[in-house]
Design a protein around this motif. Structure first.
Motif, PDB file in Angstrom:
ATOM      1  N   ILE A   4       0.841  -1.204   0.000  1.00 12.80           N
ATOM      2  CA  ILE A   4       0.000   0.000   0.000  1.00 12.80           C
ATOM      3  C   ILE A   4       0.869   1.244   0.000  1.00 12.80           C
ATOM      4  O   ILE A   4       1.797   1.371   0.808  1.00 12.80           O
ATOM      5  CB  ILE A   4      -0.925   0.001   1.238  1.00 12.80           C
ATOM      6  CG1 ILE A   4      -1.968  -1.127   1.086  1.00 12.80           C
ATOM      7  CG2 ILE A   4      -1.648   1.350   1.386  1.00 12.80           C
ATOM      8  CD1 ILE A   4      -2.302  -1.834   2.333  1.00 12.80           C
ATOM      9  N   ILE A  22      -8.524   5.694  -4.634  1.00 11.64           N
ATOM     10  CA  ILE A  22      -8.072   4.415  -4.066  1.00 11.64           C
ATOM     11  C   ILE A  22      -8.040   3.461  -5.254  1.00 11.64           C
ATOM     12  O   ILE A  22      -9.084   3.107  -5.802  1.00 11.64           O
ATOM     13  CB  ILE A  22      -9.044   3.865  -2.989  1.00 11.64           C
ATOM     14  CG1 ILE A  22      -9.413   4.922  -1.946  1.00 11.64           C
ATOM     15  CG2 ILE A  22      -8.466   2.591  -2.360  1.00 11.64           C
ATOM     16  CD1 ILE A  22      -8.358   5.231  -0.922  1.00 11.64           C
ATOM     17  N   HIS A  48     -11.208   1.715  -6.910  1.00  9.34           N
ATOM     18  CA  HIS A  48     -12.196   1.379  -5.881  1.00  9.34           C
ATOM     19  C   HIS A  48     -12.905   2.648  -5.421  1.00  9.34           C
ATOM     20  O   HIS A  48     -14.023   2.608  -4.954  1.00  9.34           O
ATOM     21  CB  HIS A  48     -11.512   0.709  -4.687  1.00  9.34           C
ATOM     22  CG  HIS A  48     -11.041  -0.665  -4.999  1.00  9.34           C
ATOM     23  ND1 HIS A  48     -11.881  -1.758  -5.003  1.00  9.34           N
ATOM     24  CD2 HIS A  48      -9.821  -1.142  -5.348  1.00  9.34           C
ATOM     25  CE1 HIS A  48     -11.194  -2.853  -5.325  1.00  9.34           C
ATOM     26  NE2 HIS A  48      -9.945  -2.498  -5.544  1.00  9.34           N
ATOM     27  N   LEU A 107      -2.449  -1.470  -3.238  1.00 11.40           N
ATOM     28  CA  LEU A 107      -3.277  -0.268  -3.395  1.00 11.40           C
ATOM     29  C   LEU A 107      -2.450   1.008  -3.369  1.00 11.40           C
ATOM     30  O   LEU A 107      -1.425   1.073  -2.681  1.00 11.40           O
ATOM     31  CB  LEU A 107      -4.246  -0.130  -2.220  1.00 11.40           C
ATOM     32  CG  LEU A 107      -5.378  -1.094  -2.007  1.00 11.40           C
ATOM     33  CD1 LEU A 107      -6.171  -0.658  -0.772  1.00 11.40           C
ATOM     34  CD2 LEU A 107      -6.286  -1.141  -3.231  1.00 11.40           C
ATOM     35  N   GLU A 149      -6.240  -0.046  -7.281  1.00 10.34           N
ATOM     36  CA  GLU A 149      -5.546  -1.326  -7.070  1.00 10.34           C
ATOM     37  C   GLU A 149      -4.734  -1.681  -8.312  1.00 10.34           C
ATOM     38  O   GLU A 149      -5.219  -1.570  -9.438  1.00 10.34           O
ATOM     39  CB  GLU A 149      -6.603  -2.419  -6.799  1.00 10.34           C
ATOM     40  CG  GLU A 149      -6.007  -3.793  -6.623  1.00 10.34           C
ATOM     41  CD  GLU A 149      -7.073  -4.814  -6.189  1.00 10.34           C
ATOM     42  OE1 GLU A 149      -8.182  -4.415  -5.776  1.00 10.34           O
ATOM     43  OE2 GLU A 149      -6.773  -6.015  -6.297  1.00 10.34           O
TER      44      GLU A 149
END
Ligand SMILES: C[S@@+](CC[C@H](N)C(=O)[O-])C[C@H]1O[C@@H](n2cnc3c(N)ncnc32)[C@H](O)[C@@H]1O
Length: 273
Positions: free
Chosen positions: A173, A268, A244, A204, A270
């Motif tokens: 992340i 956000i 997302h 992410l 991915e």
């Protein structure tokens, strides 16, 4: 094995839009030699470094990853006080991370421009392994103190400049809140691409940026002291990622004592491949 030199060379070459062939020709070498440097297979002859640095419009020090001593930043004064300048409430993107990629397995988070570390420490307390960096020495000192208050939380902090820092490992992340307006507009794409590269597939990016809209007056105290992003610009840099959350919000702010509004793009995303 990747080397810091190889990473810096690759990043700088891409920023300038040069091919390996172009560098090779200028230095009277083969393109394979440049490729090997970038992949950390070999290092250049030391006598080639000044010419390489000139070509890449940088210095030999920067090429070798020897960074300047960072000066004091405006945030050092803000972070000196005992209280936390940004409070201790985690940013709401932390909850998106928890929902989408819970720490049910070991997950490594990189918090760029972590300030006083509230988000990295929160995520570490939730079970992630968190690493944060910031340019402000006072912020890093505060973040380390905050982490020390939660000895079971895995949070580490160090001082670095996001314009120069090259991530040395893969992360699950990448988190950056209220920071990316310090990336110069002409370097945003190239620098973010380098950070994107260090995210594992399935990982992410949780990012927000201040944007300017023609119908929102600029804040009275010029508090966005870097540069605004264009509306939607952040999203376009992640076109091949799965979104997302992709949202633009307008919110009130009273910093400086006058009520005004900010516009923020929140992403956000991915990494799929
Ligand atoms: C608005 S604060 C946000 C801090 C933190 N992310 C938070 O939300 O609490 C912006 C932060 O970016 C840091 N910063 C500015 N330029 C930076 C750079 N080039 N590299 C790393 N950090 C930087 C500042 O020191 C400051 O802590």
């Amino acid at each position: 094995m990747k080397t810091q030199f190889g990473n810096i060379l690759l990043r700088r070459r891409k920023e300038l839009g040069f091919t390996q062939e172009y560098i090779a020709k200028a230095l009277h070498l083969s393109a394979q030699a440049i490729s090997k440097w970038e992949r950390g297979k070999t290092m250049p002859d030391i006598l080639l470094l000044p010419a390489l640095a000139d070509l890449l419009q940088t210095s030999t020090d920067e090429l070798l990853g020897h960074h300047r001593q960072y000066g004091k930043t405006v945030y050092d004064d803000r972070y000196k006080a005992d209280e936390f300048y940004w409070g201790l409430e985690p940013n709401e993107m932390c909850y998106d991370i928890l929902r989408l990629k819970p720490p049910s397995q070991r997950r490594l988070v990189l918090d760029m421009g972590c300030g006083e570390g509230k988000d990295a420490v929160f995520l570490a307390r939730c079970g992630y392994d968190a690493v944060g960096f910031d340019l402000a020495a006072e912020g890093i000192a505060k973040a380390k103190w905050l982490a020390s208050q939660h000895p079971t939380a895995a949070a580490e902090f160090f001082r670095a400049d996001m314009l120069e820092y090259v991530p040395q490992q893969e992360y699950d992340i990448l988190f950056a809140s209220g920071v990316l307006h310090y990336l110069p507009p002409e370097r945003r794409g190239a620098i973010l691409q380098e950070y994107q590269r260090c995210i594992r597939p399935g990982g992410l990016c949780a990012l927000n940026v201040f944007v300017q809209k023609p119908f929102i007056p600029p804040p009275p105290d010029e508090e966005i002291d870097g540069g605004y992003w264009r509306s939607g610009e952040l999203f376009s840099l992640f076109a091949d990622w799965k979104f997302h959350r992709c949202e633009e919000i307008i919110f009130d702010c009273v910093s400086g004592g006058t009520l005004h509004q900010h516009v923020m793009d929140i992403l956000i995303a991915e990494k799929i491949v």
